[in-house]
Write a protein that holds these residues in place. Structure first.
Motif, PDB file in Angstrom:
ATOM      1  N   VAL A  76       0.110  -0.888  -0.274  1.00 40.89           N
ATOM      2  CA  VAL A  76       0.211   0.320   0.004  1.00 40.89           C
ATOM      3  C   VAL A  76       0.388   1.321  -0.063  1.00 40.89           C
ATOM      4  O   VAL A  76       2.175   1.319   0.932  1.00 40.89           O
ATOM      5  CB  VAL A  76      -0.733   0.015   1.300  1.00 40.89           C
ATOM      6  N   ILE A  77       0.423   1.986  -1.208  1.00 46.18           N
ATOM      7  CA  ILE A  77       1.822   3.477  -0.454  1.00 46.18           C
ATOM      8  C   ILE A  77       0.459   4.709  -0.913  1.00 46.18           C
ATOM      9  O   ILE A  77      -0.163   5.023  -1.683  1.00 46.18           O
ATOM     10  CB  ILE A  77       1.970   3.335  -2.729  1.00 46.18           C
ATOM     11  N   THR A 103      -4.056   5.295  -5.266  1.00 44.41           N
ATOM     12  CA  THR A 103      -5.106   5.723  -5.703  1.00 44.41           C
ATOM     13  C   THR A 103      -4.666   5.701  -7.805  1.00 44.41           C
ATOM     14  O   THR A 103      -3.219   5.628  -7.712  1.00 44.41           O
ATOM     15  CB  THR A 103      -5.059   7.616  -5.332  1.00 44.41           C
ATOM     16  N   GLU A 104      -5.461   6.359  -8.104  1.00 41.88           N
ATOM     17  CA  GLU A 104      -5.203   6.438  -9.773  1.00 41.88           C
ATOM     18  C   GLU A 104      -4.043   8.013 -10.104  1.00 41.88           C
ATOM     19  O   GLU A 104      -3.508   6.867 -10.954  1.00 41.88           O
ATOM     20  CB  GLU A 104      -6.783   7.228 -10.218  1.00 41.88           C
ATOM     21  N   ILE A 123      -6.390   0.196  -8.043  1.00 46.21           N
ATOM     22  CA  ILE A 123      -6.566   1.532  -8.057  1.00 46.21           C
ATOM     23  C   ILE A 123      -7.791   1.185  -6.923  1.00 46.21           C
ATOM     24  O   ILE A 123      -8.853   0.945  -6.897  1.00 46.21           O
ATOM     25  CB  ILE A 123      -6.923   2.053  -9.443  1.00 46.21           C
ATOM     26  N   VAL A 124      -7.742   1.647  -5.875  1.00 48.66           N
ATOM     27  CA  VAL A 124      -8.207   2.463  -4.727  1.00 48.66           C
ATOM     28  C   VAL A 124      -9.176   3.900  -4.574  1.00 48.66           C
ATOM     29  O   VAL A 124      -8.612   4.787  -4.581  1.00 48.66           O
ATOM     30  CB  VAL A 124      -8.149   1.997  -3.313  1.00 48.66           C
ATOM     31  N   LYS A 125     -10.533   3.783  -4.855  1.00 52.50           N
ATOM     32  CA  LYS A 125     -11.059   5.450  -4.502  1.00 52.50           C
ATOM     33  C   LYS A 125     -11.793   5.700  -2.765  1.00 52.50           C
ATOM     34  O   LYS A 125     -12.019   4.624  -2.593  1.00 52.50           O
ATOM     35  CB  LYS A 125     -12.115   5.324  -5.516  1.00 52.50           C
ATOM     36  N   ASP A 126     -12.390   6.601  -3.052  1.00 52.18           N
ATOM     37  CA  ASP A 126     -12.780   6.813  -1.303  1.00 52.18           C
ATOM     38  C   ASP A 126     -13.480   5.569  -1.181  1.00 52.18           C
ATOM     39  O   ASP A 126     -14.879   5.394  -1.785  1.00 52.18           O
ATOM     40  CB  ASP A 126     -13.610   8.223  -1.697  1.00 52.18           C
ATOM     41  N   LEU A 137      -8.503  -3.550   5.465  1.00 52.49           N
ATOM     42  CA  LEU A 137      -7.761  -2.108   4.950  1.00 52.49           C
ATOM     43  C   LEU A 137      -9.309  -0.823   4.552  1.00 52.49           C
ATOM     44  O   LEU A 137      -9.807  -1.592   3.316  1.00 52.49           O
ATOM     45  CB  LEU A 137      -6.889  -1.986   4.636  1.00 52.49           C
ATOM     46  N   LYS A 138      -9.723  -0.228   4.966  1.00 51.09           N
ATOM     47  CA  LYS A 138     -10.159   0.884   3.919  1.00 51.09           C
ATOM     48  C   LYS A 138      -8.979   2.063   4.085  1.00 51.09           C
ATOM     49  O   LYS A 138      -8.705   2.069   4.569  1.00 51.09           O
ATOM     50  CB  LYS A 138     -11.209   1.377   5.423  1.00 51.09           C
ATOM     51  N   PHE A 139      -9.740   2.230   2.416  1.00 46.56           N
ATOM     52  CA  PHE A 139      -8.837   3.555   2.015  1.00 46.56           C
ATOM     53  C   PHE A 139     -10.268   4.875   2.090  1.00 46.56           C
ATOM     54  O   PHE A 139     -10.886   4.400   1.417  1.00 46.56           O
ATOM     55  CB  PHE A 139      -8.428   3.273   0.577  1.00 46.56           C
ATOM     56  N   LEU A 140      -9.113   6.449   2.549  1.00 46.01           N
ATOM     57  CA  LEU A 140      -9.947   7.460   1.990  1.00 46.01           C
ATOM     58  C   LEU A 140      -9.232   8.726   0.966  1.00 46.01           C
ATOM     59  O   LEU A 140      -7.383   8.664   1.564  1.00 46.01           O
ATOM     60  CB  LEU A 140     -10.409   7.955   3.639  1.00 46.01           C
ATOM     61  N   GLU A 141      -9.963   7.853   0.370  1.00 45.43           N
ATOM     62  CA  GLU A 141      -8.146  10.014  -0.484  1.00 45.43           C
ATOM     63  C   GLU A 141      -8.396  11.252   0.115  1.00 45.43           C
ATOM     64  O   GLU A 141      -9.496  11.594   1.075  1.00 45.43           O
ATOM     65  CB  GLU A 141      -8.976   9.901  -1.560  1.00 45.43           C
TER      66      GLU A 141
END
Length: 407
Positions: A76-77, A103-104, A123-126, A137-141
């Motif tokens: 994860v970056i 992210t993108e 690619i993960v989004k908000d 894991l939850k990703f938030l932009e």
């Protein structure tokens, strides 16, 4: 394994302590810093962020104490700057089956920076989640904290927030937790915030709103100490990033077909949205110069706009620009804007006038040096009528002005 630093169940600190006087953002970090990376020893072994590019080889060697590198499934970056992504090339060459999660925009930048076009990316989004086998894991932009591609990662079961640069402190330390530090870190924490995050404080408020409902027991940033009193540090960010509502903006414009008026209105609406009291004035040939000068003296930021006709300005805006040479504009921001159909000389002429005064001219160079944002262009030039994409740019430009105003 030696000196294992556990932050949660099966979650290990695997970073690097840099106790030099470290050059950083035109400063010298007298206390050094740490580059915090985290290894999640799950069914699908996962790395969250890496370390500075200078220590990539050592980082990879150290990871071998924790896992077979070929078994790593995800990297994860959160943020692509080389002090966090720098060891990625060395790691991905060993962890050949790993997928890079970002992210993108993060993926685009990593591919270009490190020539990783042939590697696997997710690619993960908000709000997206990822099951890494025993942890979710939850990703938030979190754009512009402090660069556009940034995101944060939250481990649901552990209730741990991995926010990369956010909530960091520049101190070289072998002590993992802030509450075990020999000295109170609050002042160092505030200094880091003021240098790195404060130029982007509206986005700090956006970030706080996103994490407000998360149950956070621990914050594991990418520099300095891990924080076991998350509310204290979130509250500090909240307090330090509160808007100053006493700033005023004045938008003066001359328009030919109404396009420049539309630009002025879009920016005025956005400035009002972010708590900057704003007034617009259509400057015609018969302008009351005394009224305009009085309003300029009251304003903290003045926008000067014109349509372009025959390579020149229209209406009475040039009269105003000639008069302001007699006004003390020290400490005020000056912004040129306008619409055009072909070459758009009017905006450049406005910029030239402003450069002859003592106003602080906001151009792209000033924005980069003040906020670090290199994708926002000043002066503001719109070809014909602003479309949806350009309207979003105008809104962002207005927020940048607000950022600078309340600095």
């Amino acid at each position: 394994m030696m000196n294992d630093k556990l932050i949660a169940k099966n979650s290990h600190w695997v970073g690097y302590v840099d106790d030099r006087k470290v050059p950083f953002h035109r400063l010298i970090l007298e206390k050094g810093t740490t580059y915090n990376s985290y290894f999640l020893d799950t069914e699908k072994p996962t790395i969250i962020d890496t370390v500075d590019i200078s220590f990539g080889r050592k980082f990879v060697e150290n990871l071998k104490e924790y896992t077979d590198l070929e078994k790593i499934q995800y990297i994860v970056i959160n943020h692509v700057e080389p002090d966090h992504s720098g060891a990625l090339p060395a790691l991905i060459n060993k962890a050949k089956e790993a997928t890079i999660v970002t992210t993108e925009l993060g993926a685009k930048e990593l591919k270009e920076m490190y020539k990783l076009h042939d590697k696997k990316f997710m690619i993960v989004k908000d709000g997206d989640t990822l099951d890494v086998g025993g942890k979710t894991l939850k990703f938030l932009e979190t754009p512009y904290l402090h660069t556009e591609e940034t995101m944060i990662t939250y481990a649901l079961e552990d209730k741990v927030l991995y926010p990369c640069d956010i909530f960091s402190t520049h101190i070289a330390t072998d002590e993992l937790f802030a509450d075990n530090a020999k000295e109170d870190i609050t002042e160092d924490f505030k200094v880091y915030y003021s240098l790195i995050m404060h130029p982007h404080r509206p986005y700090v408020q956006d970030m706080i709103e996103k994490i407000r409902d998360l149950e956070i027991e621990l914050i594991a940033p990418s520099h300095g100490y891990v924080l076991r009193d998350p509310k204290k540090y979130i509250d500090l960010y909240d307090e330090m990033s509160k808007a100053n509502k006493d700033k005023k903006a004045l938008i003066l414009y001359s328009t030919m077909t109404g396009n420049t008026k539309r630009i002025a209105n879009y920016m005025a609406n956005e400035l009002e949205e972010v708590d900057v009291e704003t007034e617009t004035m259509n400057i015609k040939e018969d302008v009351d110069m005394d009224e305009v000068k009085a309003k300029i003296e009251e304003a903290d930021a003045i926008f000067f706009g014109s349509s372009t006709r025959y390579a020149d300005m229209v209406g009475g805006i040039e009269k105003v620009l000639k008069e302001i040479k007699t006004i003390n504009l020290d400490g005020k921001l000056g912004i040129a804007f306008g619409s055009y159909g072909w070459s758009g000389e009017a905006v450049e002429v406005i910029k030239d006038y402003l450069a002859e005064t003592d106003i602080k001219l906001v151009d792209s160079s000033y924005v980069i040096k003040t906020t670090g944002m290199d994708d926002i262009k000043f002066p503001i030039r719109v070809k014909f009528n602003p479309d949806e994409e350009k309207i979003e740019e105008l809104k962002l430009s207005s927020r940048v002005i607000k950022d600078i105003l309340v600095g």
